[in-house]
Design a protein around this motif. Sequence first.
Motif, PDB file in Angstrom:
ATOM      1  N   VAL A  49      -4.029   3.067  64.517  1.00  0.00           N
ATOM      2  CA  VAL A  49      -5.110   2.306  63.879  1.00  0.00           C
ATOM      3  C   VAL A  49      -4.734   0.855  63.613  1.00  0.00           C
ATOM      4  CG1 VAL A  49      -6.104   4.361  62.826  1.00  0.00           C
ATOM      5  CG2 VAL A  49      -4.355   3.072  61.583  1.00  0.00           C
ATOM      6  N   ASN A  50      -3.432   0.546  63.669  1.00  0.00           N
ATOM      7  CA  ASN A  50      -2.996  -0.807  63.320  1.00  0.00           C
ATOM      8  C   ASN A  50      -2.639  -1.672  64.525  1.00  0.00           C
ATOM      9  OD1 ASN A  50      -3.205  -0.464  60.451  1.00  0.00           O
ATOM     10  ND2 ASN A  50      -1.335   0.779  60.518  1.00  0.00           N
ATOM     11  N   VAL A  51      -2.910  -1.201  65.712  1.00  0.00           N
ATOM     12  CA  VAL A  51      -2.662  -2.000  66.915  1.00  0.00           C
ATOM     13  C   VAL A  51      -3.802  -2.997  67.091  1.00  0.00           C
ATOM     14  CG1 VAL A  51      -2.513  -1.941  69.416  1.00  0.00           C
ATOM     15  CG2 VAL A  51      -1.277  -0.261  68.070  1.00  0.00           C
ATOM     16  N   GLU A  52      -3.459  -4.279  67.141  1.00  0.00           N
ATOM     17  CA  GLU A  52      -4.462  -5.330  67.247  1.00  0.00           C
ATOM     18  C   GLU A  52      -4.142  -6.270  68.404  1.00  0.00           C
ATOM     19  OE1 GLU A  52      -4.199  -7.117  63.406  1.00  0.00           O
ATOM     20  OE2 GLU A  52      -5.411  -5.561  62.420  1.00  0.00           O
ATOM     21  N   ASP A  53      -5.108  -7.136  68.706  1.00  0.00           N
ATOM     22  CA  ASP A  53      -4.953  -8.085  69.810  1.00  0.00           C
ATOM     23  C   ASP A  53      -3.711  -8.961  69.658  1.00  0.00           C
ATOM     24  OD1 ASP A  53      -7.231  -7.097  70.939  1.00  0.00           O
ATOM     25  OD2 ASP A  53      -8.517  -8.766  70.328  1.00  0.00           O
ATOM     26  N   ASN A  54      -3.421  -9.396  68.425  1.00  0.00           N
ATOM     27  CA  ASN A  54      -2.311 -10.329  68.224  1.00  0.00           C
ATOM     28  C   ASN A  54      -0.961  -9.707  68.570  1.00  0.00           C
ATOM     29  OD1 ASN A  54      -2.196  -8.581  66.042  1.00  0.00           O
ATOM     30  ND2 ASN A  54      -1.535 -10.163  64.605  1.00  0.00           N
ATOM     31  N   PHE A  55      -0.921  -8.384  68.692  1.00  0.00           N
ATOM     32  CA  PHE A  55       0.307  -7.713  69.124  1.00  0.00           C
ATOM     33  C   PHE A  55       0.378  -7.629  70.645  1.00  0.00           C
ATOM     34  CE2 PHE A  55       1.800  -3.313  70.354  1.00  0.00           C
ATOM     35  CZ  PHE A  55       3.121  -3.671  70.508  1.00  0.00           C
ATOM     36  N   VAL A  56      -0.643  -7.097  71.299  1.00  0.00           N
ATOM     37  CA  VAL A  56      -0.567  -6.859  72.739  1.00  0.00           C
ATOM     38  C   VAL A  56      -0.477  -8.163  73.527  1.00  0.00           C
ATOM     39  CG1 VAL A  56      -1.726  -4.622  72.609  1.00  0.00           C
ATOM     40  CG2 VAL A  56      -3.077  -6.697  72.968  1.00  0.00           C
ATOM     41  N   VAL A  57      -1.050  -9.253  73.016  1.00  0.00           N
ATOM     42  CA  VAL A  57      -0.991 -10.516  73.770  1.00  0.00           C
ATOM     43  C   VAL A  57       0.423 -11.096  73.786  1.00  0.00           C
ATOM     44  CG1 VAL A  57      -3.404 -11.062  73.319  1.00  0.00           C
ATOM     45  CG2 VAL A  57      -1.624 -11.930  71.762  1.00  0.00           C
ATOM     46  N   LYS A  58       1.298 -10.597  72.921  1.00  0.00           N
ATOM     47  CA  LYS A  58       2.669 -11.095  72.874  1.00  0.00           C
ATOM     48  C   LYS A  58       3.630 -10.260  73.718  1.00  0.00           C
ATOM     49  CE  LYS A  58       2.164 -13.086  68.234  1.00  0.00           C
ATOM     50  NZ  LYS A  58       2.625 -13.061  66.829  1.00  0.00           N
ATOM     51  N   LEU A  59       3.147  -9.159  74.261  1.00  0.00           N
ATOM     52  CA  LEU A  59       4.003  -8.305  75.085  1.00  0.00           C
ATOM     53  C   LEU A  59       4.223  -8.933  76.457  1.00  0.00           C
ATOM     54  CD1 LEU A  59       2.445  -4.818  74.236  1.00  0.00           C
ATOM     55  CD2 LEU A  59       4.725  -5.603  73.576  1.00  0.00           C
ATOM     56  N   ARG A  60       5.442  -8.784  76.978  1.00  0.00           N
ATOM     57  CA  ARG A  60       5.794  -9.293  78.292  1.00  0.00           C
ATOM     58  C   ARG A  60       6.615  -8.237  79.041  1.00  0.00           C
ATOM     59  NH1 ARG A  60       2.869 -12.426  76.267  1.00  0.00           N
ATOM     60  NH2 ARG A  60       2.888 -14.726  76.329  1.00  0.00           N
ATOM     61  N   GLY A  61       6.467  -8.229  80.380  1.00  0.00           N
ATOM     62  CA  GLY A  61       7.278  -7.340  81.210  1.00  0.00           C
ATOM     63  C   GLY A  61       6.833  -5.888  81.217  1.00  0.00           C
ATOM     64  N   ILE A  62       5.664  -5.574  80.676  1.00  0.00           N
ATOM     65  CA  ILE A  62       5.193  -4.192  80.592  1.00  0.00           C
ATOM     66  C   ILE A  62       4.636  -3.738  81.942  1.00  0.00           C
ATOM     67  CG2 ILE A  62       3.622  -2.603  79.426  1.00  0.00           C
ATOM     68  CD1 ILE A  62       5.807  -3.662  77.621  1.00  0.00           C
ATOM     69  N   LYS A  63       5.009  -2.514  82.343  1.00  0.00           N
ATOM     70  CA  LYS A  63       4.487  -1.914  83.565  1.00  0.00           C
ATOM     71  C   LYS A  63       3.463  -0.821  83.278  1.00  0.00           C
ATOM     72  CE  LYS A  63       8.567  -2.866  86.420  1.00  0.00           C
ATOM     73  NZ  LYS A  63       9.619  -2.270  87.303  1.00  0.00           N
ATOM     74  N   SER A  64       3.603  -0.147  82.146  1.00  0.00           N
ATOM     75  CA  SER A  64       2.653   0.902  81.754  1.00  0.00           C
ATOM     76  C   SER A  64       2.358   0.786  80.269  1.00  0.00           C
ATOM     77  CB  SER A  64       3.204   2.299  82.057  1.00  0.00           C
ATOM     78  OG  SER A  64       3.428   2.478  83.439  1.00  0.00           O
ATOM     79  N   LEU A  65       1.062   0.741  79.924  1.00  0.00           N
ATOM     80  CA  LEU A  65       0.662   0.686  78.510  1.00  0.00           C
ATOM     81  C   LEU A  65      -0.391   1.753  78.259  1.00  0.00           C
ATOM     82  CD1 LEU A  65       0.775  -0.694  75.722  1.00  0.00           C
ATOM     83  CD2 LEU A  65      -1.125  -2.142  76.480  1.00  0.00           C
ATOM     84  N   TYR A  66      -0.101   2.609  77.280  1.00  0.00           N
ATOM     85  CA  TYR A  66      -1.033   3.645  76.862  1.00  0.00           C
ATOM     86  C   TYR A  66      -1.567   3.250  75.487  1.00  0.00           C
ATOM     87  CZ  TYR A  66       1.465   6.301  80.467  1.00  0.00           C
ATOM     88  OH  TYR A  66       2.020   6.714  81.640  1.00  0.00           O
ATOM     89  N   CYS A  67      -2.810   2.818  75.447  1.00  0.00           N
ATOM     90  CA  CYS A  67      -3.391   2.367  74.167  1.00  0.00           C
ATOM     91  C   CYS A  67      -4.750   3.019  73.944  1.00  0.00           C
ATOM     92  CB  CYS A  67      -3.479   0.855  74.112  1.00  0.00           C
ATOM     93  SG  CYS A  67      -4.386   0.081  75.471  1.00  0.00           S
ATOM     94  N   SER A  68      -4.902   4.242  74.411  1.00  0.00           N
ATOM     95  CA  SER A  68      -6.140   4.980  74.194  1.00  0.00           C
ATOM     96  C   SER A  68      -6.353   5.216  72.700  1.00  0.00           C
ATOM     97  CB  SER A  68      -6.081   6.327  74.927  1.00  0.00           C
ATOM     98  OG  SER A  68      -7.173   7.141  74.596  1.00  0.00           O
ATOM     99  N   GLY A  69      -7.602   5.031  72.261  1.00  0.00           N
ATOM    100  CA  GLY A  69      -7.922   5.295  70.861  1.00  0.00           C
ATOM    101  C   GLY A  69      -7.464   4.235  69.892  1.00  0.00           C
ATOM    102  N   CYS A  70      -7.110   3.055  70.388  1.00  0.00           N
ATOM    103  CA  CYS A  70      -6.737   1.928  69.511  1.00  0.00           C
ATOM    104  C   CYS A  70      -7.993   1.073  69.306  1.00  0.00           C
ATOM    105  CB  CYS A  70      -5.605   1.117  70.138  1.00  0.00           C
ATOM    106  SG  CYS A  70      -4.072   2.047  70.347  1.00  0.00           S
ATOM    107  N   HIS A  71      -8.762   1.391  68.281  1.00  0.00           N
ATOM    108  CA  HIS A  71     -10.107   0.843  68.140  1.00  0.00           C
ATOM    109  C   HIS A  71     -10.140  -0.617  67.698  1.00  0.00           C
ATOM    110  CE1 HIS A  71     -11.680   4.771  68.955  1.00  0.00           C
ATOM    111  NE2 HIS A  71     -11.040   5.306  67.935  1.00  0.00           N
ATOM    112  N   GLU A  72      -9.008  -1.173  67.290  1.00  0.00           N
ATOM    113  CA  GLU A  72      -8.981  -2.576  66.894  1.00  0.00           C
ATOM    114  C   GLU A  72      -8.793  -3.514  68.091  1.00  0.00           C
ATOM    115  OE1 GLU A  72      -9.638  -3.632  63.775  1.00  0.00           O
ATOM    116  OE2 GLU A  72     -10.045  -1.506  63.401  1.00  0.00           O
TER     117      GLU A  72
END
Length: 601
Positions: free
Chosen positions: A482-505
């Motif tokens: 529930v606490n995953v927000e845009d300001n977190f994912v935009v800072k990720l680098r080098g990711i090949k697989s991301l599972y963020c199902s059900g992250c409504h924010e």
Amino acid sequence: MISAKRIRIEKNQEVSANYVKKKMDFINYLDNDSLAQIFMLLPISERITMKEVCSKWQEACQLAWHDIKKYKCTNTIVRNHKKCILTQRYVEKVLFNCGIYLKELILSLICDSSIMPIIAEHCKNLKTLEFALVEFGNKNTYRFVEAFTQLEQLKVVKIHISGYNFQFRMLNSLPKDINEIHLFFKPNGSPEISFDSGIIKSTLFTTMLFNSDPVAPSFFSLKKFTNLRSLTIHRCIITDIIQEISRKTTLVYLDLEKCKTKKEIFTFNQLLNLEHLNIKDVSFMDIPNLLSGIFNACKNLKHLDAPDFHVDLAEIKMENWVNWRNLVHLNIRWQASDAIIENIIKHCNNLEFINIDELNSESTIELTKLENLNHLDFEVTNIDNEVMVAIINNCKKLKHLVLPEYNMVKASIFYDLSKLQYIESLNLAFSFKLGDSAIIAIAKNCKLLKCLNIKNCNITSSGYIALTGLKNLEELNIEMSVNVEDNFVVKLRGIKSLYCSGCHELTDTGIIQFIKNNPDLEFLNISFNTNVTMDTIIAAEEAVKNRTNDTFLAIKSVDSDIEKACHEASKNRTNDTFLSIKTNDPDLEKACSESQWLIDC
């Protein structure tokens, strides 16, 4: 009257123009060998283009291929600064130019059997050949037989097969000195594959599978392959070849995963040189104590994967425990006793993985004394705080750790996981006592971490932001958070697989920027995210199309907006697509087909 000054200016301009012309043409004063050295600095696609410039460059290009020893089909190529889907015609052009120099060739499904005559003619020095098959028939079989007959230097063949029929006898045409044969079958609809009259035939997984007539071994035989060291056969009925396998004493590597046999008596006792044996999910009927002789006979065994076989380790003769000194991977069902665990610790110093599914806490704690242990999986086993403390204190080389869901491990112990400095894969899904302090400590100290699963954990934005400091992180599961927000994912680098199902924010803005920031992204699960719409899909395709690598992106979603995006794309499709939609929804699958997006069901 023209002034002297103007005359000088025009003369200087003329001299300058001649100089530039000569300077620009300087490369053509080089001999062909020098030109070839320059062309060899270019990627393969550019070398093919260079030969079209002029006749001199065409001659030089013929000398610019001897450095290509390995060619692997990628997903795309760049031509005229535009990324395009790879085609067989392009692969054939590559083989025309560098085939004679190739030692290893890896083809994909874009190539069919019609390429085999070209390989046979132009790739005479090939040592390793890997390819995929989806179509069969007598004409196709003839192409393979002819090619295998001519590829006299071939040492390794790997075949990935999808479909219902495979002319298995074509393998008899392989060179007799071949070292490795690897056959990976993936039949449609998950039927099994059986040897029948020289053809591998699809049969439904029922008891009828074992009632077919015996197969004559003359259609495919291992006898001529006197130097065969590695053999892989997946998803086959191997009744008529298992006796030959059990007597093939040259084998060092044997993988029979998901194969089946009828009532054929055999053992592996003669395979004294065996180092790797995988019989995971293999069905051997009415053959008691199949593995009992291996532990007493095979002195070189390093890897054994047989989780469905129960082995009584008490039957191992005391003098033969020394045969375990090379074991690195041991995946069998076994019962622990003080004596057996003592022998394992004493004789298996190289052991990195051992099955712990049926062990109690005391036995597991003892096994943590294995100093090279680097893989522990408690997915189906309960774990308590004492076991966790033993792991953290003893398993200093641990690389892979999976904890059971809904575990009751204390928060302070999760914090101490940060002491595992060599950890590369960590699965803490549904660990409700995992908090920010532990995640921040892990992010600070576990710098080698590549794969992290913290699905449905009580992490706040502070903990997630700390993960952006993990420079080697490639796979991340933050589903149902529930606490995953845009300001977190935009800072990720080098990711090949991301599972963020059900992250409504999460919103389109954050996901789109995340895709742009991670050009190696291969898989993205955005299912059940209410604020992520078709805008993400449309932007994703554009971002992937502009990538400079050949990485495709698969997106999993069940959203109706994605279906709308597919319909919209079908109206405007003018070029190749580099995006696939992963779905089990039939309506969405149909929409993807209309849009020409790839479908991964």
